[in-house]
Design a protein around this motif. Structure first.
Motif, short mmCIF file in Angstrom:
data_model
loop_
_atom_site.label_atom_id
_atom_site.label_comp_id
_atom_site.label_asym_id
_atom_site.label_seq_id
_atom_site.Cartn_x
_atom_site.Cartn_y
_atom_site.Cartn_z
N TYR A 63 -128.60 56.63 -99.34
CA TYR A 63 -127.30 57.27 -99.24
C TYR A 63 -127.37 58.76 -99.02
O TYR A 63 -126.34 59.40 -98.86
CB TYR A 63 -126.49 56.99 -100.53
N SER A 64 -128.59 59.33 -99.02
CA SER A 64 -128.85 60.76 -98.88
C SER A 64 -127.95 61.58 -99.81
O SER A 64 -127.24 62.49 -99.38
CB SER A 64 -128.70 61.23 -97.44
N VAL A 65 -127.96 61.19 -101.07
CA VAL A 65 -127.21 61.91 -102.10
C VAL A 65 -128.22 62.72 -102.89
O VAL A 65 -129.18 62.16 -103.40
CB VAL A 65 -126.50 60.90 -103.03
N PRO A 66 -128.06 64.03 -103.00
CA PRO A 66 -129.04 64.80 -103.78
C PRO A 66 -128.84 64.56 -105.27
O PRO A 66 -127.75 64.76 -105.79
CB PRO A 66 -128.69 66.26 -103.41
N VAL A 67 -129.90 64.12 -105.92
CA VAL A 67 -129.83 63.73 -107.33
C VAL A 67 -130.62 64.73 -108.15
O VAL A 67 -131.77 65.03 -107.85
CB VAL A 67 -130.42 62.32 -107.50
N ALA A 68 -129.97 65.23 -109.19
CA ALA A 68 -130.67 66.16 -110.07
C ALA A 68 -131.26 65.42 -111.27
O ALA A 68 -132.40 65.67 -111.64
CB ALA A 68 -129.71 67.24 -110.55
N ALA A 69 -130.48 64.54 -111.87
CA ALA A 69 -130.96 63.84 -113.07
C ALA A 69 -130.32 62.47 -113.14
O ALA A 69 -129.21 62.26 -112.65
CB ALA A 69 -130.58 64.64 -114.32
N VAL A 70 -131.07 61.56 -113.74
CA VAL A 70 -130.55 60.20 -113.96
C VAL A 70 -130.84 59.81 -115.40
O VAL A 70 -131.95 60.01 -115.89
CB VAL A 70 -131.25 59.17 -113.04
N ARG A 71 -129.82 59.29 -116.07
CA ARG A 71 -130.04 58.77 -117.42
C ARG A 71 -129.50 57.34 -117.43
O ARG A 71 -128.49 57.05 -116.80
CB ARG A 71 -129.31 59.63 -118.45
N THR A 72 -130.19 56.46 -118.12
CA THR A 72 -129.76 55.06 -118.11
C THR A 72 -129.60 54.54 -119.52
O THR A 72 -130.19 55.07 -120.47
CB THR A 72 -130.79 54.16 -117.40
N ARG A 73 -128.80 53.50 -119.63
CA ARG A 73 -128.71 52.79 -120.90
C ARG A 73 -128.39 51.34 -120.56
O ARG A 73 -127.88 51.05 -119.48
CB ARG A 73 -127.63 53.38 -121.80
N ILE A 74 -128.71 50.45 -121.50
CA ILE A 74 -128.43 49.02 -121.28
C ILE A 74 -127.23 48.66 -122.14
O ILE A 74 -127.21 48.93 -123.34
CB ILE A 74 -129.65 48.17 -121.66
N GLN A 75 -126.27 48.04 -121.52
CA GLN A 75 -125.08 47.59 -122.23
C GLN A 75 -125.26 46.13 -122.59
O GLN A 75 -125.40 45.28 -121.71
CB GLN A 75 -123.85 47.77 -121.34
N TYR A 76 -125.28 45.85 -123.87
CA TYR A 76 -125.37 44.46 -124.33
C TYR A 76 -123.97 43.87 -124.37
O TYR A 76 -123.07 44.44 -124.96
CB TYR A 76 -126.00 44.43 -125.72
N CYS A 77 -123.79 42.74 -123.72
CA CYS A 77 -122.46 42.10 -123.69
C CYS A 77 -122.48 40.87 -124.57
O CYS A 77 -123.51 40.26 -124.79
CB CYS A 77 -122.07 41.74 -122.26
N THR A 78 -121.30 40.48 -125.03
CA THR A 78 -121.18 39.52 -126.11
C THR A 78 -121.69 38.13 -125.76
O THR A 78 -121.58 37.66 -124.63
CB THR A 78 -119.71 39.43 -126.53
N ASN A 79 -122.24 37.48 -126.79
CA ASN A 79 -122.58 36.06 -126.68
C ASN A 79 -121.69 35.26 -127.63
O ASN A 79 -121.95 34.10 -127.93
CB ASN A 79 -124.05 35.88 -127.08
N LYS A 80 -120.63 35.90 -128.09
CA LYS A 80 -119.81 35.31 -129.16
C LYS A 80 -118.70 34.44 -128.61
O LYS A 80 -118.26 33.50 -129.26
CB LYS A 80 -119.20 36.44 -129.98
N LYS A 81 -118.26 34.73 -127.39
CA LYS A 81 -117.12 34.00 -126.84
C LYS A 81 -117.47 32.54 -126.65
O LYS A 81 -118.62 32.20 -126.35
CB LYS A 81 -116.71 34.59 -125.48
#
Lengths: 155, 282
Positions: A63-81
């Motif tokens: 995409y030729s987007v200049p990126v300075a920093a990337v931070r990630t996290r994992i979203q846990y979604c429910t198994n309760k339904k």
């Protein structure tokens, strides 16, 4: 259909050449941030197997987007339904990447569903429906001569 | 093999790695027009008929349509996603590449967006490797755009305009992958005689079932791999009788199916004998 393009990467040992992928199967989804983010931050949903370096390379090269920093996290979604058979249904987990743009660029998530005045063609079904709805709304309005007073009271 | 360029995938223990994707790919060569993304003039394009034209004809048509569209409407130089124009994809703007995650601004707020038919494997086989490589990225970007749209529609609790586009792109991607795999297979067969890219062998698992085990790469030999040794590739002696029994069961069901079919055919032949059919013809 879910992932049919199964990828198993070759093993890496010290001295091996850098792994190259010719046709990436990763899909990035730009999402509107739930919480207020700084103006240079863009929020993506990425596959769980992607890393920060992958996101950076992906955006910079495809995409030729200049990126300075990337931070990630994992979203846990429910198994309760539970479904109608009382079986637990898992909502799939996903990874969120917060990408900060370089070169002092800003990004504001646009409004993709603006209200547009749609003019239907003459004699079409949609036009008749619209007319009908307008008539109904007109009929439901209270009498303007009462000056805003409800019709609960007598007279 | 098929690379004019490639992407470097980072490995978990090493950072770095620049991709080396040539700018051609990002610019999306003019020769290649995806059926979906070259719906640049989505609103003006009629429904595309499949494979009545050759690819070059179609490209010419699409480009002519695009240029006429350009003349017709006030062209906003800030935004266009065409494969047909030589100009750079991005003019100077704040949100440089991120526009590609969204549709053309004219289509925002529409109830339906017109799009053509997906690519078929037959059409893709005609393309060269470089073209297929570029097409892959076209599909990838289109899919990202559609996924973004889908998520935003869910967020705003509004219907997504033309959700069938996602299925079309997914099918096109699968077909492209099939074509590339076919080419790789044929090349490998010609050069080395190997039928499969990934080596494997027939093995018997603990339940007595024979299956094709595909090899994995390990840094250590198998006799040092405790987890591998726990996975037994032989059937224990007490399981052996059951293999024969399950084989008999399978054969019995096959024979039963065949006899049932034959009996059905005989019954039908008795109900509708050939003599009366021939007689009714005359």
């Amino acid at each position: 259909t879910s992932r049919t393009l199964i990828e198993i990467y070759p093993l890496y040992q010290l001295g091996n050449p850098q792994l190259r992928i010719f046709r990436p199967t990763f899909n990035l989804t730009l999402v509107r941030p739930g919480k207020e983010q700084p103006p240079d931050t863009v929020q993506f949903r990425i596959p769980l197997e992607m890393t920060k370096f992958d996101v950076r390379n992906y955006l910079e090269k495809i995409y030729s987007v200049p990126v300075a920093a990337v931070r990630t996290r994992i979203q846990y979604c429910t198994n309760k339904k539970r479904n109608h058979l009382n079986q637990r249904v898992k909502r799939p987990d996903y990874k969120v990447a917060y990408v900060q743009l370089a070169q002092q660029q800003t990004f504001q998530f646009p409004d993709i569903f603006p209200e547009k005045d749609r003019k239907h063609e003459e004699g079409s079904v949609e036009e008749m429906q619209e007319k009908f709805m307008e008539d109904e709304r007109q009929r439901q309005k209270p009498d303007p001569r009462r000056g805003g007073v409800t019709e609960w009271f007598g007279l | 093999m098929f690379c004019c360029s490639y992407i470097l995938l980072s490995d978990r223990w090493r950072c770095t790695l620049p991709f080396i994707v040539s700018s051609d790919i990002v610019k999306m060569a003019a020769a290649v027009t995806s059926r979906l993304t070259a719906a640049v003039c989505r609103q003006f394009q009629r429904v595309v008929t499949v494979s009545s034209h050759t690819q070059s004809q179609y490209a010419a048509q699409a480009s002519s349509k695009f240029h006429s569209c350009q003349r017709r409407r006030m062209y906003d130089s800030w935004w266009f996603r065409s494969a047909l124009n030589d100009r750079a994809l991005h003019t100077s703007c704040v949100r440089k590449g991120l526009e590609d995650f969204f549709d053309l601004p004219e289509n925002w707020g529409e109830q339906t967006v017109k799009s053509g038919a997906p690519w078929t494997a037959k059409q893709l086989r005609v393309k060269s490797n470089e073209d297929l490589h570029k097409l892959w990225y076209v599909f990838l970007k289109e899919k990202n755009m559609l996924l973004t749209l889908e998520q935003e529609a869910k967020r705003q609790r509004l219907p997504m305009p033309s959700p069938e586009r996602l299925k079309k792109v997914e099918r096109s991607i699968m077909r492209l992958d099939t074509v590339v795999k076919e080419r790789e297979d044929s090349l490998r067969l010609l050069q080395t005689g190997q039928e499969r890219g990934r080596p494997g062998e027939w093995r018997r698992n603990v339940f007595g079932k024979t299956f094709w085990y595909r090899f994995r790469e390990h840094p250590i030999p198998w006799y040092l791999n405790s987890r591998y040794k726990r996975r037994r590739f032989f059937e224990p002696s007490h399981v052996a009788p059951y293999t024969r029994l399950s084989l008999e069961k399978y054969l019995r069901s096959k024979i039963r199916k065949e006899t049932r079919e034959n009996r059905n055919q005989k019954r039908l032949a008795a109900m509708f004998p050939k003599k009366t059919a021939l007689a009714s013809d005359h």
